[in-house]
Design a protein around this motif. Sequence first.
Motif, PDB file in Angstrom:
ATOM      1  N   GLU A   8       0.835  -1.209   0.000  1.00 37.30           N
ATOM      2  CA  GLU A   8       0.000   0.000   0.000  1.00 37.30           C
ATOM      3  C   GLU A   8       0.867   1.256   0.000  1.00 37.30           C
ATOM      4  OE1 GLU A   8      -0.186  -2.451   2.128  1.00 37.30           O
ATOM      5  OE2 GLU A   8      -2.057  -3.463   1.550  1.00 37.30           O
ATOM      6  N   ASP A   9       1.943   1.224   0.796  1.00 36.17           N
ATOM      7  CA  ASP A   9       2.821   2.391   0.854  1.00 36.17           C
ATOM      8  C   ASP A   9       3.538   2.612  -0.481  1.00 36.17           C
ATOM      9  OD1 ASP A   9       2.029   2.563   3.436  1.00 36.17           O
ATOM     10  OD2 ASP A   9       3.926   1.888   4.324  1.00 36.17           O
ATOM     11  N   ALA A  10       3.926   1.510  -1.125  1.00 39.76           N
ATOM     12  CA  ALA A  10       4.598   1.632  -2.417  1.00 39.76           C
ATOM     13  C   ALA A  10       3.669   2.269  -3.449  1.00 39.76           C
ATOM     14  CB  ALA A  10       5.064   0.263  -2.887  1.00 39.76           C
ATOM     15  N   GLY A  11       2.429   1.807  -3.496  1.00 37.98           N
ATOM     16  CA  GLY A  11       1.468   2.383  -4.440  1.00 37.98           C
ATOM     17  C   GLY A  11       1.212   3.844  -4.165  1.00 37.98           C
ATOM     18  N   SER A  12       1.096   4.183  -2.868  1.00 32.48           N
ATOM     19  CA  SER A  12       0.866   5.583  -2.501  1.00 32.48           C
ATOM     20  C   SER A  12       2.055   6.451  -2.887  1.00 32.48           C
ATOM     21  CB  SER A  12       0.603   5.675  -0.994  1.00 32.48           C
ATOM     22  OG  SER A  12       0.468   7.017  -0.602  1.00 32.48           O
ATOM     23  N   LEU A  13       3.278   5.929  -2.679  1.00 30.28           N
ATOM     24  CA  LEU A  13       4.469   6.685  -3.054  1.00 30.28           C
ATOM     25  C   LEU A  13       4.518   6.932  -4.559  1.00 30.28           C
ATOM     26  CD1 LEU A  13       7.253   7.906  -2.511  1.00 30.28           C
ATOM     27  CD2 LEU A  13       8.213   5.597  -2.636  1.00 30.28           C
ATOM     28  N   ALA A  14       4.210   5.898  -5.351  1.00 29.57           N
ATOM     29  CA  ALA A  14       4.222   6.057  -6.811  1.00 29.57           C
ATOM     30  C   ALA A  14       3.219   7.124  -7.245  1.00 29.57           C
ATOM     31  CB  ALA A  14       3.914   4.723  -7.483  1.00 29.57           C
ATOM     32  N   HIS A  15       2.037   7.090  -6.642  1.00 28.05           N
ATOM     33  CA  HIS A  15       1.002   8.072  -6.995  1.00 28.05           C
ATOM     34  C   HIS A  15       1.449   9.487  -6.635  1.00 28.05           C
ATOM     35  CE1 HIS A  15      -2.966   9.796  -7.635  1.00 28.05           C
ATOM     36  NE2 HIS A  15      -2.877  10.349  -6.426  1.00 28.05           N
ATOM     37  N   THR A  16       2.008   9.642  -5.418  1.00 25.85           N
ATOM     38  CA  THR A  16       2.450  10.965  -4.974  1.00 25.85           C
ATOM     39  C   THR A  16       3.558  11.503  -5.872  1.00 25.85           C
ATOM     40  OG1 THR A  16       1.877  10.416  -2.695  1.00 25.85           O
ATOM     41  CG2 THR A  16       3.410  12.246  -3.036  1.00 25.85           C
ATOM     42  N   LEU A  17       4.509  10.631  -6.210  1.00 24.71           N
ATOM     43  CA  LEU A  17       5.622  11.054  -7.056  1.00 24.71           C
ATOM     44  C   LEU A  17       5.135  11.460  -8.440  1.00 24.71           C
ATOM     45  CD1 LEU A  17       8.620  11.446  -7.383  1.00 24.71           C
ATOM     46  CD2 LEU A  17       8.879   9.011  -7.815  1.00 24.71           C
ATOM     47  N   GLU A  18       4.181  10.720  -8.985  1.00 24.11           N
ATOM     48  CA  GLU A  18       3.639  11.071 -10.293  1.00 24.11           C
ATOM     49  C   GLU A  18       2.940  12.417 -10.258  1.00 24.11           C
ATOM     50  OE1 GLU A  18       2.002   7.987 -13.022  1.00 24.11           O
ATOM     51  OE2 GLU A  18       0.109   9.028 -12.628  1.00 24.11           O
ATOM     52  N   GLU A  19       2.161  12.667  -9.205  1.00 23.73           N
ATOM     53  CA  GLU A  19       1.477  13.961  -9.085  1.00 23.73           C
ATOM     54  C   GLU A  19       2.489  15.097  -8.936  1.00 23.73           C
ATOM     55  OE1 GLU A  19      -1.808  14.679  -9.374  1.00 23.73           O
ATOM     56  OE2 GLU A  19      -1.888  12.597 -10.082  1.00 23.73           O
ATOM     57  N   THR A  20       3.575  14.838  -8.224  1.00 26.19           N
ATOM     58  CA  THR A  20       4.602  15.866  -8.045  1.00 26.19           C
ATOM     59  C   THR A  20       5.239  16.234  -9.381  1.00 26.19           C
ATOM     60  OG1 THR A  20       5.086  15.074  -5.818  1.00 26.19           O
ATOM     61  CG2 THR A  20       6.785  16.406  -6.899  1.00 26.19           C
ATOM     62  N   LEU A  21       5.530  15.231 -10.187  1.00 26.34           N
ATOM     63  CA  LEU A  21       6.170  15.492 -11.477  1.00 26.34           C
ATOM     64  C   LEU A  21       5.210  16.129 -12.478  1.00 26.34           C
ATOM     65  CD1 LEU A  21       8.299  12.229 -11.885  1.00 26.34           C
ATOM     66  CD2 LEU A  21       9.046  14.484 -11.098  1.00 26.34           C
ATOM     67  N   ARG A  22       3.930  15.872 -12.319  1.00 25.86           N
ATOM     68  CA  ARG A  22       2.950  16.510 -13.208  1.00 25.86           C
ATOM     69  C   ARG A  22       2.798  17.994 -12.894  1.00 25.86           C
ATOM     70  NH1 ARG A  22      -1.071  13.175 -15.830  1.00 25.86           N
ATOM     71  NH2 ARG A  22      -0.629  10.960 -15.540  1.00 25.86           N
ATOM     72  N   GLY A  23       3.008  18.327 -11.650  1.00 22.29           N
ATOM     73  CA  GLY A  23       2.772  19.696 -11.216  1.00 22.29           C
ATOM     74  C   GLY A  23       3.772  20.702 -11.764  1.00 22.29           C
TER      75      GLY A  23
END
Length: 813
Positions: free
Chosen positions: A798-813
């Motif tokens: 769960e933490d790995a999936g959350s980290l991937a999602h957060t990192l993707e949102e950061t790079l999109r921003g």
Amino acid sequence: MTGTDERMAEDSGPSGYAAARLRLLTEGARSGPPRRSALAELTDDWLAGLFTAAAAGRAGVSLVAVGGYGRGELSPRSDLDLLLLHDGSDPGAVAALADRLWYPVWDLGIALDHSVRTPAEARKTAGDDLKVHLGLLDARHLAGDLGLTAGLRTAVLADWRNQAPKRLPELQELCTERAARQGELRYLLEPDLKEARGGLRDATALRAVAASWLADAPREGLADARRRLLDVRDALHLVTGRATDRLALQEQDQVAAELGLLDADTLLRQVYEAAGIVSYASDVTWREVRRVLRSRAVRPRLRAMLGGGKPVAERSPLAEGVVEQDGEVVLARAARPERDPVLPLRAAAAAAQAGLPLSLHAVRRMAATARPLPTPWPAEAREQLVTLLGSGRPTVEVWEALEAEGLISRLLPDWERVRCRPQRNAVHIWTVDRHLIETAVCASELTRRVSRPDLLLVAALLHDIGKGWPGDHSVAGEIIAKDVAARIGFDRADVTVLSLLVRHHLLLIETATRRDLDDPATVRSVTEAVGTQSTLELLHALTEADALATGPAAWSSWRGSLVADLVRRVRAVLAGDAPGEPEPAAPTAEQERLAVEAFRTGGPVLALRAQTEPATGAEASGEPLGVELLIAVPDQPALLPAVAGVLAVHRLTVRTAELRAVRLPDDVDDGSVLLLNWRVAAEYGSLPQATRLRADLVRALDGTLDIAGRLAERDAAYPRRRGWIAPPPRVTVAPAASHHATVIEVRAQDAPGLLHRIGMALEKAGVRVRSMHVSTLGSNAVDAFYVTTDTGEPLPREDAGSLAHTLEETLRG
């Protein structure tokens, strides 16, 4: 509507030309050749009216359309190419007449290429300037003294035919130089429809060759190809409102919609197909020109030697039913394509082996009469295909000759889906079909490295065949490869190997550049996929050939060394040496020295060292592997983003990066420091001095160096160019990639400071980066990060999936 169009609509002009022109260009019902002809006719009437009113019955003068306008090929924003022809009796009156003709054209904002000459001046200028001579070949009378125009046309055409032995080589050289500057239209993502090889200029050159009566171009499909290119240019003019010939990425969807096509890929495929026809016709035509000129130069001497008899061309046998004649491969007189289904492949293989072109007549005869091969193919057919693929660079020209007449799609029906298919990836420099042939060419140089060169060459031809189907092209390609391999006569075991090679043709390069090779799970997964030593050697050679054929960004000595290292490890496992848990590598003397110094000073210590390891095998190219950057620093927060940020500020590209703890010697202290072993290269210029890097790293770690601000300031100093919009970044968790860490894969547009942003996001998430593997392909960054918890364990799912999602949102921003 542009400002020019508005002025034209308001301008009543002679005979209401402006308004009528605007209506014609905005009518949806009329397009293509009818609209070009109508626009030329409308313009003819207007200019004739201007001339009649201005000339007032004056004799000895005429108005002539030349170039594209002379051919009646007026696109919406085309220039008007005009010649005011006069007999020289009253230059002053002719100059006044010219002003009364040119100014109304300029007033409407229409581009004008004009000249005022006597017939003698026109002929002299044509003799001095090849481009002028080409334009006059299409001279068309508009108004005035018809006899004057007809006399010039007759004289110019006679000059062209008389001077053909000199003019045609000049024209070919002009075409060759232009192709070198502009590239091949059928392989460019943003092609110039006019200037690139296979474009409208080449089509016009073929008309000029035909007018010389020295040689003629293959006519089948050529007129339609020219029409399609003109249609695309028309749509481009209407969409952009400009007189442009470059089909830019950002306009392709609109141009496709204007033409009623599905999408930009469909548009490009049609453009590539048309350009391929023009290019092939050019190759054949210029070859014929050279043959005719060569025979003319030799004929007088031969006639003298033979007592005036007609010389007989020599014919040298190359293979059964195949001979060489006049520098081309032709069919023997006894050849019977209708009874010999292997003949097309045999002739192609013989031509490629001899480094000679296939004659147009031979290819067309085989295409028209050859029987289809039985299924499965006889052994000879398969062997001839392998011989063709293994002939190196000559394979390309021979393959294109077969493809131009439809023989390839008949031999390999699945080829049709990849033919002329564009690849919207800056790394790829070819269309899918040409990339496959280029891969076979590259593989032909590696056949001595493998025990089954036939499987290597056929795998090279098929490895991307799945790109014509939806979904993962490797998965789709595996299915197609099984069918094709069985159809061309390979046995079951070879079919299995070929399909496996196609399925896993990206396995080695992706694993070597994105995974930790010291992790047993990495080597074990590759070993399980490959299965045998012979398949591994084939996959290694295919990987190199594929990358070399992709483009300069896809292969390097560094990539070659990583793949070779992976292959060595997998080969060892296949030989029986099972991978165990890796022992921590002992630090070298230099690493230990840096670690001790960092511990004693409490700050970073670094060293720059050039990489001198030679690349192995065929990938040795003399290319430097980069510079090794060693940094030892006491463990502290935000280390990764600080180092990555400093390197970005100094314009250093990171190729690989590794982070690990190094135990200090017992006589120093019972502790450890972090060792960063990175390979870097300067984007341009020379590397900065180690002292400057260390000073900035110290400031970055203590917070006095504003890395984000420096990068933003530099980015703002360079204006953003309008162009292709990159797809959004994607971050995923690679399942089962490692037993010791969680592997986070980041795919994004490469940009200065990207690693710094990723490092900041990972630092904020509170994870530790054990190692990272950086891969940059053209403008695309593909990075893998091995991350753990503070205790060194893989992240919970769960933490790995959350980290991937957060990192993707950061790079999109």
